[in-house]
Design an enzyme around this catalytic site. Sequence first.
Site, PDB file in Angstrom:
ATOM      1  N   LYS A  32       1.715   6.042 -22.855  1.00  0.00           N
ATOM      2  CA  LYS A  32       1.559   5.109 -22.262  1.00  0.00           C
ATOM      3  C   LYS A  32       1.079   5.795 -20.858  1.00  0.00           C
ATOM      4  CE  LYS A  32       4.042   0.778 -19.881  1.00  0.00           C
ATOM      5  NZ  LYS A  32       5.097   0.143 -20.100  1.00  0.00           N
TER       6      LYS A  32
ATOM      7  N   ASP B 177      12.047  -7.823 -17.480  1.00  0.00           N
ATOM      8  CA  ASP B 177      10.988  -8.386 -18.093  1.00  0.00           C
ATOM      9  C   ASP B 177      10.804  -8.757 -19.921  1.00  0.00           C
ATOM     10  OD1 ASP B 177       8.255  -9.446 -18.789  1.00  0.00           O
ATOM     11  OD2 ASP B 177       7.039  -7.596 -17.527  1.00  0.00           O
TER      12      ASP B 177
HETATM   13  P1  ADP Z   1       3.079  -3.104 -20.146  1.00  0.00           P
HETATM   14  O1  ADP Z   1       4.126  -2.625 -19.145  1.00  0.00           O
HETATM   15  O2  ADP Z   1       1.365  -2.898 -19.687  1.00  0.00           O
HETATM   16  O3  ADP Z   1       3.300  -4.475 -21.112  1.00  0.00           O
HETATM   17  P2  ADP Z   1       4.090  -2.197 -22.622  1.00  0.00           P
HETATM   18  O4  ADP Z   1       5.023  -1.089 -22.050  1.00  0.00           O
HETATM   19  O5  ADP Z   1       5.210  -3.252 -22.847  1.00  0.00           O
HETATM   20  O6  ADP Z   1       3.059  -2.342 -21.595  1.00  0.00           O
HETATM   21  O7  ADP Z   1       2.750  -1.872 -23.813  1.00  0.00           O
HETATM   22  C1  ADP Z   1       1.736  -3.377 -24.223  1.00  0.00           C
HETATM   23  C2  ADP Z   1       1.650  -3.220 -25.573  1.00  0.00           C
HETATM   24  O8  ADP Z   1       1.822  -1.572 -26.397  1.00  0.00           O
HETATM   25  C3  ADP Z   1       3.259  -3.515 -26.665  1.00  0.00           C
HETATM   26  O9  ADP Z   1       3.026  -5.034 -26.524  1.00  0.00           O
HETATM   27  C4  ADP Z   1       3.396  -3.258 -27.753  1.00  0.00           C
HETATM   28  O10 ADP Z   1       2.148  -3.521 -28.852  1.00  0.00           O
HETATM   29  C5  ADP Z   1       2.631  -1.872 -27.588  1.00  0.00           C
HETATM   30  N1  ADP Z   1       3.671  -0.174 -27.387  1.00  0.00           N
HETATM   31  C6  ADP Z   1       4.460  -0.438 -26.285  1.00  0.00           C
HETATM   32  N2  ADP Z   1       4.603   1.364 -26.579  1.00  0.00           N
HETATM   33  C7  ADP Z   1       4.376   1.019 -28.171  1.00  0.00           C
HETATM   34  C8  ADP Z   1       5.668   2.318 -28.525  1.00  0.00           C
HETATM   35  N3  ADP Z   1       6.457   2.783 -27.901  1.00  0.00           N
HETATM   36  N4  ADP Z   1       4.868   2.289 -30.226  1.00  0.00           N
HETATM   37  C9  ADP Z   1       4.240   1.201 -30.566  1.00  0.00           C
HETATM   38  N5  ADP Z   1       3.688   0.558 -29.943  1.00  0.00           N
HETATM   39  C10 ADP Z   1       3.499   0.666 -28.259  1.00  0.00           C
HETATM   40 MG    MG Z   2       5.549  -5.205 -21.747  1.00  0.00          MG
END
Ligand code: ADP
Ligand code: MG
Length: 392
Positions: free
Chosen positions: A121, A226
Amino acid sequence: MKLDVNALRYLTKDDFRVLTAVEMGMRNHEIVPAELVDRIAGLKHGGTYKVLRNLLKNKLVHHDATKYDGYRLTYLGYDFLAIKTLVNRGVFASVGRQIGVGKESDIFEVATEDGTVLAMKLHRLGRTSFRAVKSKRDYLRHRRSFNWLYLSRLAALKEFAFMKALGDHGFPVPTAVDCNRHCVIMSLVQGYPLVQVKELQNPDDVFDTILGLIVRLAEHGLIHCDFNEFNIMIDDDEKITVIDFPQMVSVSHRNAQMFFDRDIECIYKFFNKRFNLKSEKNEVEDGSESDGEGTSRPSFLSVKKDAGSLDKELAASGFTRKAQVDMEKYIEEDAEGQDSSSDDDDEIGDAVPIYSLKIDQDHSDELDCNLTSRNSGGPGTFSEEHGTSCSG
Ligand code: ADP
Ligand code: MG
């Protein structure tokens, strides 16, 4: 934004040295004077300027000559620094496809040497404030005072610390693997965001599990803030995993009750609408805590009474009070300044394809090493540790 890591293959030690010098200069300059970059990098025979042209060509830095001849990192430049450091540490070896786009993050698959796929991320706090500055909206101008490098780094550091602590306490979250700068590496969650799921076999069980998690979090002293269908992943066995932690707060936060109730409300609403879950629990529409028949929404005050101290443990974990305050300020301003222009182009510019890349290990000596030995510039230029290391 898209992440084209292809160029990473061809960058030399000197390229990274100059890129790192720009990063260091950005601690106290929005635009780093070219001359300062040169002094920090300490390359011989004007080498820095040649390298800067190459970095510019690859969109790793942005040139700004409005006030003086200067440079700043682009997101891509910052991404490369983090990726390179993590690759050098052996955390992963290649970058794959993009699997998620958040408002202020981009998520990619990465793979380790032995083929294990992880999630990366990249935090992009301040992405919206760039746009705000661009679109010259006066009331958002003050957000310039936040440095996006700093904010994105804080978000990653916080996310990593919280994910680790929650995992250690048995919460269903991704395994926190490592973090550097604005980048968090975690296990890849199997399954889909709940928002994509149209049907559940046991909606009641899933609903209870999710509510139970909000309560258990608060009992540990924390509120997600959130907690919604976008940040809950669910697999084929209807096992859930919670993600996305940069905005979490302690139950002693001044707005804790509101955040707690809002998290609960989101889940009620979603299950009601999507799965038509009209249990007696769901009929309480006025936000009161009891429906008069003995079933009640979790009450913040009764949960808080027995709250543990994970929030305090975390406060002691290196995510400092000041960091917390800065993040909160940003999040609050962001909430005030929300706009719908979220799919404007970002500062990296054109969309570029994502390549799967085997990163060339030859050029990949640890970035943080040995900078002092070649530094002919001012004293102390390299004395501070740079980047963010969560794992030491
Ligand atoms: P943001 O803070 O921008 O909302 P998130 O952490 O919610 O970011 O991640 C955005 C999207 O990425 C999630 O809705 C999911 O689909 C995907 N995602 C995030 N982390 C993971 C993970 N560890 N494994 C698989 N998909 C992930
Ligand atoms: Mg998110």
